[in-house]
Design a protein around this motif. Structure first.
Motif, mmCIF file in Angstrom:
data_model
loop_
_atom_site.group_PDB
_atom_site.id
_atom_site.type_symbol
_atom_site.label_atom_id
_atom_site.label_comp_id
_atom_site.label_asym_id
_atom_site.label_seq_id
_atom_site.Cartn_x
_atom_site.Cartn_y
_atom_site.Cartn_z
ATOM 1 N N ALA A 13 -20.679 0.883 -34.221
ATOM 2 C CA ALA A 13 -21.435 1.243 -35.409
ATOM 3 C C ALA A 13 -20.848 0.735 -36.704
ATOM 4 N N ASP A 14 -19.553 0.619 -36.779
ATOM 5 C CA ASP A 14 -18.912 0.216 -38.026
ATOM 6 C C ASP A 14 -19.292 -1.202 -38.411
ATOM 7 N N PRO A 15 -19.536 -1.508 -39.715
ATOM 8 C CA PRO A 15 -19.715 -2.898 -40.098
ATOM 9 C C PRO A 15 -18.477 -3.695 -39.709
ATOM 10 N N GLY A 16 -18.641 -4.559 -38.718
ATOM 11 C CA GLY A 16 -17.499 -5.295 -38.207
ATOM 12 C C GLY A 16 -16.827 -4.599 -37.051
ATOM 13 N N ALA A 17 -17.526 -3.719 -36.342
ATOM 14 C CA ALA A 17 -16.892 -3.052 -35.220
ATOM 15 C C ALA A 17 -17.352 -3.652 -33.916
ATOM 16 N N ARG A 18 -16.472 -3.530 -32.893
ATOM 17 C CA ARG A 18 -16.840 -4.028 -31.596
ATOM 18 C C ARG A 18 -16.125 -3.217 -30.542
ATOM 19 N N ALA A 19 -16.596 -3.288 -29.309
ATOM 20 C CA ALA A 19 -15.929 -2.620 -28.208
ATOM 21 C C ALA A 19 -15.705 -3.643 -27.111
ATOM 22 N N ARG A 20 -14.731 -3.367 -26.242
ATOM 23 C CA ARG A 20 -14.268 -4.433 -25.391
ATOM 24 C C ARG A 20 -14.041 -3.974 -23.962
ATOM 25 N N LYS A 21 -14.308 -4.886 -23.000
ATOM 26 C CA LYS A 21 -13.957 -4.624 -21.622
ATOM 27 C C LYS A 21 -12.447 -4.668 -21.461
ATOM 28 N N THR A 22 -11.932 -3.906 -20.535
ATOM 29 C CA THR A 22 -10.519 -3.969 -20.238
ATOM 30 C C THR A 22 -10.318 -4.149 -18.741
ATOM 31 N N ASP A 71 -4.911 3.023 -19.112
ATOM 32 C CA ASP A 71 -5.583 1.719 -19.025
ATOM 33 C C ASP A 71 -5.757 1.097 -20.413
ATOM 34 N N VAL A 72 -6.168 1.909 -21.375
ATOM 35 C CA VAL A 72 -6.395 1.384 -22.722
ATOM 36 C C VAL A 72 -5.072 0.940 -23.335
ATOM 37 N N MET A 73 -4.022 1.721 -23.140
ATOM 38 C CA MET A 73 -2.708 1.324 -23.652
ATOM 39 C C MET A 73 -2.256 0.003 -23.023
ATOM 40 N N ALA A 74 -2.475 -0.135 -21.725
ATOM 41 C CA ALA A 74 -2.088 -1.373 -21.048
ATOM 42 C C ALA A 74 -2.891 -2.555 -21.562
ATOM 43 N N HIS A 75 -4.154 -2.332 -21.841
ATOM 44 C CA HIS A 75 -5.000 -3.389 -22.404
ATOM 45 C C HIS A 75 -4.433 -3.897 -23.723
ATOM 46 N N HIS A 76 -4.064 -2.974 -24.609
ATOM 47 C CA HIS A 76 -3.513 -3.405 -25.893
ATOM 48 C C HIS A 76 -2.157 -4.088 -25.701
ATOM 49 N N GLY A 77 -1.409 -3.651 -24.713
ATOM 50 C CA GLY A 77 -0.156 -4.331 -24.424
ATOM 51 C C GLY A 77 -0.375 -5.785 -24.036
ATOM 52 N N ARG A 78 -1.394 -6.045 -23.231
ATOM 53 C CA ARG A 78 -1.700 -7.426 -22.843
ATOM 54 C C ARG A 78 -2.147 -8.247 -24.040
ATOM 55 N N ARG A 79 -2.952 -7.639 -24.884
ATOM 56 C CA ARG A 79 -3.441 -8.380 -26.052
ATOM 57 C C ARG A 79 -2.295 -8.676 -27.018
ATOM 58 N N LEU A 80 -1.408 -7.725 -27.198
ATOM 59 C CA LEU A 80 -0.248 -7.949 -28.061
ATOM 60 C C LEU A 80 0.609 -9.090 -27.518
ATOM 61 N N ALA A 81 0.795 -9.128 -26.207
ATOM 62 C CA ALA A 81 1.591 -10.197 -25.612
ATOM 63 C C ALA A 81 0.928 -11.551 -25.812
ATOM 64 N N GLU A 82 -0.387 -11.611 -25.687
ATOM 65 C CA GLU A 82 -1.112 -12.873 -25.877
ATOM 66 C C GLU A 82 -0.973 -13.358 -27.319
ATOM 67 N N ILE A 83 -1.091 -12.441 -28.269
ATOM 68 C CA ILE A 83 -0.994 -12.816 -29.680
ATOM 69 C C ILE A 83 0.441 -13.209 -30.030
ATOM 70 N N GLU A 84 1.415 -12.473 -29.527
ATOM 71 C CA GLU A 84 2.804 -12.820 -29.791
ATOM 72 C C GLU A 84 3.128 -14.207 -29.247
ATOM 73 N N ALA A 85 2.595 -14.540 -28.073
ATOM 74 C CA ALA A 85 2.822 -15.860 -27.504
ATOM 75 C C ALA A 85 2.166 -16.945 -28.341
ATOM 76 N N ALA A 86 0.993 -16.660 -28.897
ATOM 77 C CA ALA A 86 0.310 -17.639 -29.737
ATOM 78 C C ALA A 86 1.117 -17.938 -30.993
ATOM 79 N N VAL A 87 1.722 -16.913 -31.591
ATOM 80 C CA VAL A 87 2.555 -17.123 -32.778
ATOM 81 C C VAL A 87 3.820 -17.892 -32.408
ATOM 82 N N ALA A 88 4.421 -17.572 -31.262
ATOM 83 C CA ALA A 88 5.650 -18.233 -30.845
ATOM 84 C C ALA A 88 5.432 -19.721 -30.599
ATOM 85 N N GLY A 89 4.215 -20.095 -30.250
ATOM 86 C CA GLY A 89 3.930 -21.496 -29.951
ATOM 87 C C GLY A 89 3.525 -22.317 -31.149
ATOM 88 N N ALA A 90 3.596 -21.759 -32.343
ATOM 89 C CA ALA A 90 3.189 -22.482 -33.554
ATOM 90 C C ALA A 90 4.306 -22.390 -34.600
#
Length: 370
Positions: A9-18, A291-310
């Motif tokens: 509902a939020d302007p700019g909100a989304r929900a995601r599969k995990t 499950d939701v906590m683990a999902h955010h853990g995976r996303r954090l790892a993906e983003i951290e890896a993206a920063v490390a590679g640049a």
């Protein structure tokens, strides 16, 4: 998008599969309706408690589940729906199935101020005299979000934030006001009561306690009934998808940290059933939180890896380089803004944990901490 955009509902909100274990639906009918794309029926969840689906226009979530709690002299409802005639009529029809009229509504307990939860609250009050309850942190945001005289300032602040995230100038203009039409689905009603964390709601026949769960919005509330062993979870914990947690002009400084803390706070509540605002009711609260906590853990790892590679990277470049469930160019502008703001929330969280550092500028650049 890899984490599926579901446009909350939020302007700019989304929900995601995990990636998750399946939770057990408390209502097979609701689960089947969600999976088939249908609107579920009005359900008597248990004595004195009803679930009423209220349709959401132009939105993949399709409906919000409004809960009606029977009182000696009427009903209280948790959330209300968008301010459209279709939504209002659906709510009225659902109340009639339960044996009530709109005029019997005595209270509207709003989990948070996004339009599919708060939008109809003012209209319901006009037609019933009900009181509206909201957490103070969300109440403070109402004018800046929904007052026509102030919304230009909000868009300007969003424009600055997007520019500092590295969004190209022409795209900044496209994204900054991309979801303003959603504001028209709100009949802004100032809350009559501010509901603080831990407050016991004055609802005869119900031992309902407010639980402040910030993250998806600064003032998001869940409602717990210890005796009935149910948790009304709003958007905080859903059966299959997760709410957007984003840095934006009205967010807390580190909303993902707030959200994860709030997940931990509800993790071990002794409940038999979780009653969310979308999808369907389910049984396993602790497992779903994990499950939701683990999902955010995976996303954090993906983003951290993206920063490390640049060698210094802007938020926009991280966002567009992540894997999504559809090609980036096919994602609508307001969802691209949501993705950027949520990526920023993960970057800010990693910064707060000392795992990334930011060099301010236009744009801000992100580096590994060491």
């Amino acid at each position: 998008m890899r984490d599926q955009v579901a446009g909350d509902a939020d302007p700019g909100a989304r929900a995601r599969k995990t990636h998750k274990r399946r939770v057990t639906p408390a209502s097979e009918e609701q689960r089947d309706a969600w999976q088939s794309g249908a609107l579920p029926g009005v359900e008597r969840v248990r004595p004195g408690l009803w679930s009423i689906p209220v349709p959401i226009p132009i939105n993949p979530l399709r409906y919000v589940l409004v809960y009606a709690l029977e009182l000696p002299d009427g009903v209280a409802i948790i959330d209300a729906g968008w301010n459209t005639d279709e939504a209002y009529d659906a709510l009225a029809a659902g109340l009639k199935v339960a044996g009530y009229e709109m005029g019997d509504v005595r209270a509207v307990l709003v989990t948070h101020i996004h339009p599919d939860h708060y939008g109809l609250a003012g209209r319901v009050r006009e037609n019933s005299g009900a009181w509206i309850g909201l957490h103070p942190a969300d109440a403070r945001l109402l004018s800046g979000r929904y007052d026509d005289a102030l919304v230009d300032e909000l868009i300007a602040r969003e424009r600055v934030m997007l520019a500092r995230s590295g969004v190209p100038p022409l795209t900044v203009e496209e994204l900054s006001g991309a979801s303003m039409m959603i504001r028209h689905y709100v009949s802004m009603g100032r809350p009559d009561r501010l509901i603080e964390d831990g407050a016991d709601l004055d609802l005869p026949g119900w031992d309902l306690r407010a639980v402040w769960t910030p993250g998806h919005s600064p003032g998001h509330l869940c409602f717990l009934s210890p005796s009935r062993r149910v948790l009304f979870s709003g958007d905080h914990v859903l059966a299959r998808i997760t709410p957007i947690v984003a840095v934006h002009p009205q967010s807390a400084p580190d909303p993902l940290a707030d959200y994860l803390d709030a997940l931990a706070a509800v993790r071990y509540f002794e409940v038999d059933e979780v009653l969310p605002a979308h999808e369907y009711r389910f049984l396993e609260l602790a497992e779903r939180v994990e499950d939701v906590m683990a999902h955010h853990g995976r996303r954090l790892a993906e983003i951290e890896a993206a920063v490390a590679g640049a060698d210094g990277v802007a938020c926009w470049d991280v966002t567009t380089g992540l894997t999504w469930s559809r090609p980036w160019e096919t994602i609508p502008p307001f969802m691209r803004r949501a993705a950027t703001n949520e990526t920023l929330a993960h970057l800010v969280y990693l910064e707060g944990k000392g795992r990334l550092r930011r060099v301010p500028g236009e744009p801000d650049l992100w580096f590994p901490a060491t």
